[in-house]
Write a protein that holds these residues in place. Sequence first.
Motif, PDB file in Angstrom:
ATOM      1  N   UNK A 231       9.288  -2.509   5.425  1.00 25.77           N
ATOM      2  CA  UNK A 231       8.062  -1.733   5.623  1.00 25.77           C
ATOM      3  C   UNK A 231       8.351  -0.441   6.372  1.00 25.77           C
ATOM      4  N   UNK A 232       9.173  -0.525   7.397  1.00 23.36           N
ATOM      5  CA  UNK A 232       9.544   0.674   8.165  1.00 23.36           C
ATOM      6  C   UNK A 232      10.289   1.671   7.273  1.00 23.36           C
ATOM      7  N   UNK A 233      11.209   1.165   6.458  1.00 25.88           N
ATOM      8  CA  UNK A 233      11.931   2.043   5.527  1.00 25.88           C
ATOM      9  C   UNK A 233      10.961   2.682   4.535  1.00 25.88           C
TER      10      UNK A 233
ATOM     11  N   UNK B  19       0.829  -1.203   0.000  1.00 30.76           N
ATOM     12  CA  UNK B  19       0.000   0.000   0.000  1.00 30.76           C
ATOM     13  C   UNK B  19       0.866   1.257   0.000  1.00 30.76           C
ATOM     14  N   UNK B  20       1.911   1.256   0.826  1.00 32.63           N
ATOM     15  CA  UNK B  20       2.826   2.406   0.863  1.00 32.63           C
ATOM     16  C   UNK B  20       3.506   2.574  -0.487  1.00 32.63           C
ATOM     17  N   UNK B  21       3.896   1.471  -1.081  1.00 27.92           N
ATOM     18  CA  UNK B  21       4.549   1.500  -2.389  1.00 27.92           C
ATOM     19  C   UNK B  21       3.618   2.125  -3.431  1.00 27.92           C
ATOM     20  N   UNK B  22       2.342   1.838  -3.320  1.00 35.28           N
ATOM     21  CA  UNK B  22       1.377   2.359  -4.283  1.00 35.28           C
ATOM     22  C   UNK B  22       1.089   3.836  -4.063  1.00 35.28           C
ATOM     23  N   UNK B  23       0.685   4.199  -2.842  1.00 34.07           N
ATOM     24  CA  UNK B  23       0.252   5.574  -2.601  1.00 34.07           C
ATOM     25  C   UNK B  23       1.395   6.574  -2.704  1.00 34.07           C
ATOM     26  N   UNK B  24       2.618   6.129  -2.517  1.00 33.51           N
ATOM     27  CA  UNK B  24       3.769   7.023  -2.631  1.00 33.51           C
ATOM     28  C   UNK B  24       4.173   7.247  -4.079  1.00 33.51           C
ATOM     29  N   UNK B  25       3.617   6.448  -4.973  1.00 34.11           N
ATOM     30  CA  UNK B  25       3.996   6.532  -6.376  1.00 34.11           C
ATOM     31  C   UNK B  25       5.113   5.590  -6.749  1.00 34.11           C
TER      32      UNK B  25
END
Length: 457
Positions: A285-287, A82-88
């Motif tokens: 994930x933390x990174x 999800x972070x990978x997606x929303x961050x672009x």
Amino acid sequence: MVDFIASPERLIFGAILGFAVLLFLIIKVKIQPFVAIMSSALIIGLACGMPFKMITSTLAQGVGTTLETIAILIGLGSMFGAILQVSGGVEVIASTLLDKFGEEKAPWALGITGLVVGMPVFFDSGLLILIPVAFGIARRTGKSIFHYSIPLLAGLAIGHAFVPPTPGPVLVAEMLGVELSYVIILGIVVGIPAMIIAGPIFGRIAGNKFICPVPHSFLENEKKMEEKKIENRKLPSFGLVVSIILLPLFLIIFNTISGLVPALRTLEPILEFLGTPVIALLLSTICGMYFLGIRGGFSIKDITEIMQDSLQSCGNIILLISGGGMLRFVLQNSGIGIVLGNFVGGLPLPLVLVAFLVAAAVRISVGSATVSMTMAAGIMASMPMVRDLSQLQLATLVIAVASGATAFSHVNDSGFWLSKSLFEVDEKTNLSTWTVMETLVGIVGIVGATIVWFIVS
């Protein structure tokens, strides 16, 4: 565990009855899959004559053993994705791959990526980390997700089953007494054509036949990205995104080689800890939270909401996988896998084909690729004629076992339900895509192993 012995005829009858009920409930009645799987497991146990206490303890064992680490990996993988997606980040990787390889060659890039990543990383971990990339490219091109997800899956499956240091081929090699160098070389030689046929080639066929859009959960994350879009915010660099994705992979690799390289021997305890898949994915994930999230302009509140939303779909995935674990252990503890494996092992065929059929029989009845490889290797290792084989012949047996343990994945395999949930497709479509892809990997693998067998024999 309660002692239990049943006749082979009763075990086979129980398996056939249970699978027939399972397929009927899922395909015809369209009942909730977990209920169907658990009901099938109970029917098999009862039909085989397993004591009630043994059935309940086996179901609990199936859930506990199957979810021991994968539940955490699914949760962390979902949040990281999800972070990978929303961050672009996914957009950056998709754009770069398309720019470098072009739309036509992107499936090849994903297949090679899956093959490399699958060697040191568990299949489920690699899939959860990389599948957003395939979805991102599918969204950009407007093509079916199978154009890109099938090559990725094929590469991951081959790297996981054919090439050490993943546990399956390492365990088989140890049981058969073959040096890993032979398995690595042969696994790569046979694995490359298997990846090409089961990946980009079949991916094109599946993508043209099954027009499957990008999953809703992926689009929802992209929608949240647009809603939370910060003015003048720059997308992360390709190098940063790739570094964060590869972080758990490198940690796991260093864990593997720390005991082999003298210079790293003193760091072995630390590298072993950091290279544990759960720890490695947590660090990644933390990174991602910091470098892609906070430094990308998101607040802690935004990141928390994004990660929380990503977990909503995990419950169904975990439940389905736990159901597959129940079914697997009922089949395994009842003795069905051994009965089928011993039957195939007695056929008058070359050992390389016997190894494949034994593993395939266990795979069909038990589900788990690693368990199938373990049981098939044990059966093959017990045959006296195996002791007289050369190292290269033994390596072909390892690939044959891996091929049989990969092919014919269906409703009792946790990977089947994981892919179905990620793709958001029905069981019939998954049987026509995932199952066919896995079977192609196995067939090409055994063809390659058989050719080598006759060359060196």
